[in-house]
Design an enzyme around this catalytic site. Structure first.
Site, mmCIF file in Angstrom:
data_model
loop_
_atom_site.group_PDB
_atom_site.id
_atom_site.type_symbol
_atom_site.label_atom_id
_atom_site.label_comp_id
_atom_site.label_asym_id
_atom_site.label_seq_id
_atom_site.Cartn_x
_atom_site.Cartn_y
_atom_site.Cartn_z
ATOM 1 N N ASN A 8 14.194 22.107 -69.782
ATOM 2 C CA ASN A 8 14.784 22.782 -68.624
ATOM 3 C C ASN A 8 14.316 24.235 -68.653
ATOM 4 O O ASN A 8 14.853 25.045 -69.413
ATOM 5 C CB ASN A 8 16.319 22.691 -68.706
ATOM 6 C CG ASN A 8 16.984 23.484 -67.595
ATOM 7 O OD1 ASN A 8 16.339 23.887 -66.625
ATOM 8 N ND2 ASN A 8 18.294 23.718 -67.735
ATOM 9 N N TRP A 9 13.326 24.533 -67.824
ATOM 10 C CA TRP A 9 12.767 25.901 -67.818
ATOM 11 C C TRP A 9 13.692 26.895 -67.129
ATOM 12 O O TRP A 9 13.409 28.093 -67.115
ATOM 13 C CB TRP A 9 11.414 25.904 -67.103
ATOM 14 C CG TRP A 9 10.279 25.295 -67.867
ATOM 15 C CD1 TRP A 9 10.321 24.707 -69.107
ATOM 16 C CD2 TRP A 9 8.907 25.226 -67.444
ATOM 17 N NE1 TRP A 9 9.073 24.267 -69.470
ATOM 18 C CE2 TRP A 9 8.181 24.583 -68.471
ATOM 19 C CE3 TRP A 9 8.217 25.639 -66.307
ATOM 20 C CZ2 TRP A 9 6.807 24.353 -68.388
ATOM 21 C CZ3 TRP A 9 6.850 25.400 -66.219
ATOM 22 C CH2 TRP A 9 6.154 24.767 -67.249
ATOM 23 N N LYS A 10 14.744 26.394 -66.492
ATOM 24 C CA LYS A 10 15.653 27.262 -65.703
ATOM 25 C C LYS A 10 14.820 28.078 -64.706
ATOM 26 O O LYS A 10 13.825 27.568 -64.189
ATOM 27 C CB LYS A 10 16.494 28.135 -66.617
ATOM 28 C CG LYS A 10 17.144 27.327 -67.744
ATOM 29 C CD LYS A 10 18.255 28.028 -68.412
ATOM 30 C CE LYS A 10 18.712 27.219 -69.617
ATOM 31 N NZ LYS A 10 20.061 27.488 -70.005
ATOM 32 N N HIS A 89 24.461 20.684 -63.901
ATOM 33 C CA HIS A 89 24.267 21.626 -65.008
ATOM 34 C C HIS A 89 25.375 22.680 -64.962
ATOM 35 O O HIS A 89 25.804 23.086 -63.879
ATOM 36 C CB HIS A 89 22.887 22.289 -64.909
ATOM 37 C CG HIS A 89 22.509 23.015 -66.160
ATOM 38 N ND1 HIS A 89 22.978 24.277 -66.448
ATOM 39 C CD2 HIS A 89 21.741 22.646 -67.216
ATOM 40 C CE1 HIS A 89 22.497 24.657 -67.627
ATOM 41 N NE2 HIS A 89 21.738 23.680 -68.118
ATOM 42 N N GLU A 91 25.329 25.719 -65.339
ATOM 43 C CA GLU A 91 24.985 26.945 -64.599
ATOM 44 C C GLU A 91 25.127 26.717 -63.090
ATOM 45 O O GLU A 91 25.521 27.630 -62.365
ATOM 46 C CB GLU A 91 23.572 27.408 -64.983
ATOM 47 C CG GLU A 91 23.573 28.000 -66.389
ATOM 48 C CD GLU A 91 22.264 27.881 -67.157
ATOM 49 O OE1 GLU A 91 21.222 27.586 -66.549
ATOM 50 O OE2 GLU A 91 22.289 28.069 -68.387
ATOM 51 N N GLU A 157 26.432 18.330 -72.846
ATOM 52 C CA GLU A 157 26.082 19.736 -73.057
ATOM 53 C C GLU A 157 27.357 20.581 -73.110
ATOM 54 O O GLU A 157 27.825 21.064 -72.064
ATOM 55 C CB GLU A 157 25.225 20.245 -71.884
ATOM 56 C CG GLU A 157 23.876 19.627 -71.771
ATOM 57 C CD GLU A 157 22.849 20.626 -71.245
ATOM 58 O OE1 GLU A 157 21.842 20.841 -71.912
ATOM 59 O OE2 GLU A 157 23.088 21.217 -70.168
ATOM 60 N N GLY A 163 22.598 28.129 -74.634
ATOM 61 C CA GLY A 163 22.006 29.465 -74.686
ATOM 62 C C GLY A 163 22.709 30.436 -75.624
ATOM 63 O O GLY A 163 22.500 31.646 -75.534
ATOM 64 N N SER A 203 21.394 24.770 -77.379
ATOM 65 C CA SER A 203 20.796 25.502 -78.501
ATOM 66 C C SER A 203 20.014 24.603 -79.464
ATOM 67 O O SER A 203 20.076 24.781 -80.689
ATOM 68 C CB SER A 203 21.869 26.302 -79.246
ATOM 69 O OG SER A 203 22.436 27.268 -78.386
ATOM 70 N N GLY A 224 16.737 23.944 -73.310
ATOM 71 C CA GLY A 224 16.612 25.066 -72.390
ATOM 72 C C GLY A 224 15.698 26.134 -72.949
ATOM 73 O O GLY A 224 14.466 26.025 -72.901
ATOM 74 N N GLY A 225 16.273 27.167 -73.527
ATOM 75 C CA GLY A 225 15.529 28.325 -74.016
ATOM 76 C C GLY A 225 14.295 27.973 -74.826
ATOM 77 O O GLY A 225 13.205 28.519 -74.583
HETATM 78 C C1 PEP Z 1 20.282 23.916 -70.972
HETATM 79 O O1 PEP Z 1 20.080 24.850 -70.195
HETATM 80 O O2 PEP Z 1 20.489 22.772 -70.525
HETATM 81 C C2 PEP Z 1 20.274 24.172 -72.402
HETATM 82 C C3 PEP Z 1 20.586 23.204 -73.209
HETATM 83 O O3 PEP Z 1 19.933 25.442 -72.783
HETATM 84 P P1 PEP Z 1 19.672 25.940 -74.290
HETATM 85 O O4 PEP Z 1 18.773 24.950 -74.959
HETATM 86 O O5 PEP Z 1 19.017 27.276 -74.114
HETATM 87 O O6 PEP Z 1 21.001 26.025 -74.964
#
Ligand code: PEP
Length: 241
Positions: A8-10, A89, A91, A157, A163, A203, A224-225
């Site tokens: 997930n590049w956001k 999600h 966010e 999640e 994050g 994370s 994500g990150g």
């Molecule tokens: C996400 O945005 O779905 C996610 C899991 O982010 P991160 O890996 O940065 O926690």
């Protein structure tokens, strides 16, 4: 069944050039993996530019076409060879006020055109996980036909893990997977609960990824990150191959 690793590049990166570079580097880094389906979910505008790995979108609207300014339809994504869509999600729930009811409409339209929804659920810090997951699953999956479940992916999640660098422990992940299966078995059928694909996100990095697959009871990861760092992401994919 192949493991699923979803990037997930956001809202990153800033230019199409960087997006192509990142995508091509990941493609190159994972070309020898055999047992993993790698899905890249970039911002909408980069989707037509990226080829050679499975693609997912980060959200979608719940109608095929029409007067819905600013929105993108599942059919448009399908026509771009997109296969997956992240829905619900945290966010989008937080910044766009997405509700379970809205997410349910989106899931139905996504399934109707043959795309696979990756449905994000999870509790916030201090919330009653059981209650939150019950409510999210019941409302998001409302009136979804049983035959559609083979296309559905549930992403557990926990919001407090996204994050933050505070990833969920393997034991808690395993308990959450069992809880999700129990809720789905109660809502639908045991066989559906047994077969549904559940992935973990929050994370994840190259050091903790393998344990989730080996001991966490999940069939994939939502990253994500760490998916914006080619080396880290490639390490994650290879660690679970
Ligand atoms: C996400 O945005 O779905 C996610 C899991 O982010 P991160 O890996 O940065 O926690």
């Amino acid at each position: 069944m192949q493991k699923l690793i979803v990037a997930n590049w956001k809202m990153n990166p800033e230019t199409a050039e960087e997006a192509k570079k990142l995508f091509d580097s990941v493609k190159n880094g994972v070309k020898k993996v055999k047992n993993i389906e790698v899905v890249i979910c970039p911002p909408f505008i980069y989707l037509p530019l990226l080829k050679g790995l499975a693609l997912g979108a980060q959200n979608v609207f719940y109608k095929e076409s029409g007067a819905f300014t600013g929105e993108v339809s599942p059919l448009m994504l399908k026509n771009l060879n997109v296969q997956y869509v992240i829905l619900g999600h945290s966010e989008a729930r937080k910044y766009l006020n997405e509700t379970n009811e809205l997410i349910n409409k989106k899931i139905k339209e996504v399934l109707a055109v043959g795309l696979k929804p990756i449905i994000c659920i999870g509790e916030k810090e201090g919330e009653d996980k059981n209650k939150v997951l019950q409510e999210q699953l019941k409302e998001c999956l409302k009136s979804i036909e049983k035959k559609e479940f083979e296309k559905i992916i549930i992403a557990y999640e926990p919001v407090w893990a996204i994050g933050t660098g505070k990833n969920c422990s393997i034991e808690e992940t395993m308990n959450s997977v069992l809880l999700i299966k129990k809720i789905i078995a109660d809502l639908y059928k045991k066989e559906i609960a047994e077969k549904i694909r559940i992935i973990y996100g929050g994370s994840v990095n190259g050091k903790n990824s393998r344990e989730y697959i080996l001991k966490g009871g999940v069939s994939g990861l939502l990253v994500g990150g760490a998916s914006l760092d080619v080396n880290e992401f490639t390490q994650i994919v290879k660690s679970v191959d």
